[in-house]
Design a protein around this motif. Structure first.
Motif, short mmCIF file in Angstrom:
data_model
loop_
_atom_site.label_atom_id
_atom_site.label_comp_id
_atom_site.label_asym_id
_atom_site.label_seq_id
_atom_site.Cartn_x
_atom_site.Cartn_y
_atom_site.Cartn_z
N ASP A 1 0.71 -1.09 -0.06
CA ASP A 1 0.09 0.06 -0.03
C ASP A 1 0.72 1.36 0.06
N THR A 2 0.70 2.18 -0.85
CA THR A 2 1.12 3.59 -0.77
C THR A 2 0.51 4.20 0.12
N THR B 1 1.51 7.20 1.54
CA THR B 1 1.71 8.65 0.92
C THR B 1 2.66 8.53 -0.27
N PRO B 2 2.54 9.79 -1.02
CA PRO B 2 3.29 9.76 -2.37
C PRO B 2 4.97 9.10 -1.89
N THR B 3 5.42 9.17 -0.74
CA THR B 3 7.00 8.95 -0.63
C THR B 3 6.76 7.82 0.38
N LEU C 1 5.90 3.76 1.41
CA LEU C 1 5.26 2.50 0.84
C LEU C 1 5.35 1.37 1.69
N TRP D 1 10.66 4.81 2.97
CA TRP D 1 10.19 6.16 2.91
C TRP D 1 11.14 7.13 2.29
N HIS E 1 12.64 10.59 1.52
CA HIS E 1 12.81 11.81 1.90
C HIS E 1 13.93 12.72 1.65
N THR F 1 16.63 7.49 0.96
CA THR F 1 15.63 6.56 1.05
C THR F 1 15.90 5.55 2.19
#
Length: 856
Positions: A43-44, A46-48, A50, A151, A153, A157
């Motif tokens: 599931d993603t 947020t866009p950044t 997983l 994540w 950021h 990564t």
């Protein structure tokens, strides 16, 4: 959000056969089942960010169930009619698993001359009745799970996660509960030959012993239902940091934790070398002797081994782009392997009893009597007593009137720290260079150092062998600091008279003269047989032979260094190719895998009490390896056009694939020959070269050898060039002049392997030709012809490595190798360096197969 799954089912079925009547000696059909289930959730968040979670189950079932046999009914009838026993009949006692025919071993004889039934040799050899690990229902049930969070950021990564493996081996087993009979020529040998110098081949015949029903040994066990298992857990955190456009750092830390195999209800035993067995009290040892049995259920709530909670493995990696076409990479990490594996332990958790011959030429049991352990003597599961000395056992063979309790051994010893996970420190440094478009060259130095691998070969306490230090202190090791068993002088292996005396029975007048207290065998322990040898009486634990050190101490170390060069032609114009060359050296001291039982190329231990000498070339060492692989797919030809004829021509020529893998490597190492000076046999460290004899479960059983011979400097180990054309039917491949046998009972000075002593290079060359038929999108049919050993190169099996001499040596009238005598059609049939090519032994002729694969 994504949900995915995977299911795999594999079934294996085979009726099997052994050539005997299916009523008397039926065989177990193969009916293995393997099921793999996997479910993944992604599931993603947020866009950044997983999230991933996965869970699965592996279920493997290996049932070995033989159809019922008529053996017991027929044997009971024969016993009642007096066959195999005294007139008037006998009562036949069935074993606990009485629907199966007992197992018979040794019917074919060993050594020279052979005879009887040609059934092969060894634990897994075909034989009438169940053999090896037959009559069991073994399962491997393995739930797994993992989870991770990623994540992104900025330039980082981050990733963190955990995983779990829970492995269980539940088993219902009748192993040994159907009775395992072993026969030898000892029971039919002429007693007048006993200890007569010059008699190499005794008159006894194992098949004749079988026809008389006189066993040399019987093994019996209870039917058991055990549940072995272990748990493995791990967690990690890492960061991929793009410091700049050219520089990237990889940082991480992982933690691993695993438990050693244990039985769920504490029914697995362990040899406790410090525990005192009061049942073994004697005048020499009034409080009892050290050496008892402990179980998980009787160990005060403590596990039989300690798990190690501090397996932390950091890793670091760096990649720096020096120029647009040149990249520098380096890295290092500490990683941990899994705990020592099952090694067939789950098959034999239950105690089993070995009833051996009470003395030279005497049978262990009379086969017509059936099971010697019945009534109150019948094994039970579980059984938490002072095995292998049940309180009700009052005689050798338990059916005779001989008041003795023969030494035997518990099934396993578990070293307290064997739960420590093997650790590997590995590193690499190298460069990657793009030579031209789609052509890249990598050059790297890669090395690693391994530590804490389980090393049964270093568990010298489990071997329970004699040492020169023990023989040098006989005069001070008895009661009150006096002589052991009344000894007034010490002994030495190098003294020929002492060496010969160690192999004599304690009832021998020469032994009693040297050790007066042995006139009463019970001074060793109550019931110690007078037919046992002096060497057995002098062991630290005379009630045992060697104890199998399946789960040995974590003292195995490995060393590996290599230069690795790889050239890669990326896919373009239908061609992909790769050339890889490795120049390396691989060393070990006592471990090549996470077990040392029934594994290939175990390290060779020359002197188990001299740890520095155990560092050696690994049996897997190949200093040079070249691998070439390629694949070419024919493209669509544009010049054919789009007309009907052009399309037909394109259909004929496109999508053909030609591939190949060509491997060229240094030859396999040839081991140093072992001496036949009988030292290991007398020390109790191994079976010895015939006719040395010796005890079971010594160094040689778990991957060692007998003492190595001495190296003769300047002499080549081979008498021929193994990569040239030579005739193995008339030529012995090894040079006996490269070695010299010891003139006394000492360890040799040679290394286990020498890098310049290698067998022939044996290339592996495979090619394939195939065509892909694209039926529609994601649906295609591949038909491919695969060819192996395409140049039909002659590959010979490794030469026989025994003792180099064909003459008698110290303490042994039997040569280690047969004289190179011609056999059938004047071809050699033995000798030091004999290459067995009879009947195409291990031949690997050119072969091919046609494969069809449908994917959708």
């Amino acid at each position: 959000m994504k949900l995915s799954g995977y299911i795999s089912v594999t079934e294996t079925n085979s009726p099997n056969t052994n050539g005997f009547s299916p009523l008397l000696a039926p065989v177990a059909p193969d009916a293995d089942r393997s099921y793999t289930y996997r479910l993944n959730f992604d599931d993603t968040l947020t866009p950044t960010m997983l999230f991933h979670f996965g869970a699965g189950l592996l279920y493997f079932n290996h049932p070995v169930y033989t159809p019922p046999s008529t053996f017991d009914a027929e044997a009971a009838t024969a016993a009642a009619q007096g066959y195999g026993g005294a007139p008037g009949g006998k009562s036949f006692a069935p074993f606990q698993a009485n629907t199966y025919m007992p197992s018979f071993a040794g019917l074919n004889g060993t050594g020279f001359p052979n005879g009887g039934l040609a059934l092969g040799t060894g634990f897994f050899a075909p034989a009438p009745g169940p053999s090896g690990f037959d009559e069991s229902d073994l399962k491997d049930i393995k739930p797994t799970a993992n989870t991770s969070m990623t994540w992104v950021h900025g330039n980082h990564t981050f990733k963190a996660g955990a995983d779990m493996v829970l492995e269980g081996f539940p088993q219902q087993s009748s192993i040994r509960a159907f009775g395992e009979y072993t026969f030898s020529g000892q029971q039919t040998e002429n007693p007048a030959e006993y200890n007569v110098p010059g008699i190499v081949f005794g008159s006894g015949f194992s098949y004749a012993s079988f026809l008389l029903g006189q066993t040399n040994a019987v093994e019996d066990s209870a039917i058991n239902d055990s549940r072995l298992g272990n748990h493995t857990w791990g967690a990690f955190i890492q960061d991929s940091w793009k410091v700049s456009r050219r520089l990237t750092l990889e940082l991480g830390l992982r933690w691993d934790y695993a438990t050693l195999l244990e039985e769920q209800y504490g029914r697995m035993s362990d040899a406790d070398f410090q525990g005192v067995n009061p049942a073994l009290a004697s005048a020499e040892y009034p409080g009892g002797r050290a050496g008892s049995i402990v179980y998980g259920a009787t160990n005060g709530g403590k596990p039989l081994s300690d798990s190690y909670p501090f397996s932390l493995g950091p890793h670091i990696g760096v990649a720096y782009q020096i120029t647009p076409k040149t990249v520098f990479r380096a890295g290092g990490s500490i990683a941990y392997s899994s705990s020592p594996d099952n090694a067939f332990l789950s098959y034999s958790v239950a105690n089993f009893y070995t009833i051996g011959s009470p003395g030279s030429f005497l049978p262990a049991t009379q086969m017509s009597s059936g099971n010697p352990l019945t009534g109150s003597l019948a094994p039970t599961f579980p059984e938490y007593n002072q095995y292998p000395f049940p309180s009700t056992a009052t005689g050798c063979g338990l059916k005779s009137n001989l008041p003795c309790v023969p030494p035997t051994e518990p099934f396993i010893t578990i070293e307290k720290s064997s739960g420590r996970l093997p650790r590997i420190f590995q590193w690499s440094i190298g460069f990657q260079q793009e030579i031209m478009r789609n052509l890249v060259v990598d050059a790297n130095y890669v090395g690693n150092r391994g530590a804490w691998f389980t090393a049964p070969l270093m568990d010298t306490q489990a071997f329970n062998g004699l040492t020169q230090n023990m023989l040098s202190h006989l005069t001070t090791e008895g009661p009150g600091g006096g002589g052991l068993y009344g000894a007034s002088s010490n002994m030495a292996f190098t003294n020929s008279a002492d060496f010969a005396l160690l192999s004599q029975e304690i009832s021998n007048p020469a032994v009693i003269n040297r050790f007066p207290a042995l006139a009463n065998p019970s001074n060793v322990y109550p019931g110690f047989p007078s037919t046992e040898t002096l060497a057995q009486a002098l062991r630290a634990y005379p009630q045992w032979f060697g104890v199998p050190p399946f789960l040995g101490p974590p003292q195995g170390d490995t060393w590996y260094d290599s230069l690795q060069i790889k050239m890669t032609k990326r896919y373009s114009h239908g061609l992909t190719a790769q050339v890889a060359y490795t120049w390396s050296k691989s060393l070990t001291n006592a471990a090549n895998s996470n077990t040392s039982y029934l594994t290939p190329d175990d390290p060779i231990i020359n002197d188990p009490y001299n740890v520095p000498t155990q560092k050696q070339l690994s049996g897997f060492d190949q200093p040079q390896v070249l691998v070439i692989s390629f694949s070419y797919t024919t493209p669509k030809v544009q010049s054919f056009g789009e007309s009907g004829a052009g399309k037909a021509a394109n259909w004929l020529v496109r999508d053909w694939t030609i591939g190949g893998v060509l491997k060229y490597a240094s030859g396999a190492l040839i081991a140093t020959p072992s001496s036949n000076n009988c030292l290991f046999a007398v020390m109790g460290l191994g079976n010895g070269v015939p006719p040395c004899g010796g005890s079971n479960n010594g160094v040689s059983v778990f991957g060692g050898t007998d003492p190595l011979e001495n190296y003769v400097s300047g002499k080549p180990c081979l008498s021929i060039n193994p990569n040239s054309h030579f005739d193995p039917t008339t030529t012995l491949a090894l040079n006996p002049a490269a070695w010299s046998n010891q003139s006394t009972a000492t360890f040799g000075d040679a290394a286990p392997y020498y890098s310049d002593c290698r067998w022939q290079r044996q290339p592996a060359e495979s090619l394939s030709l195939g065509r892909s038929f694209h039926i529609k999108e994601k649906v295609q049919l591949l038909i491919q012809a695969q060819f192996f050993n395409v140049f039909n190169r002659v590959q010979y099996p490794m030469p026989t490595v025994e003792t180099s001499t064909t003459a008698a040596t110290f303490g042994n009238p039997f040569p280690g190798s047969q004289s190179p005598a011609p056999g059938v059609n004047a071809a050699l049939n033995g000798g030091y360096g004999f290459v067995n090519t009879l009947a195409g032994n291990l031949a690997n002729p050119r072969s091919g197969q046609l494969v069809a694969r449908f994917t959708f």
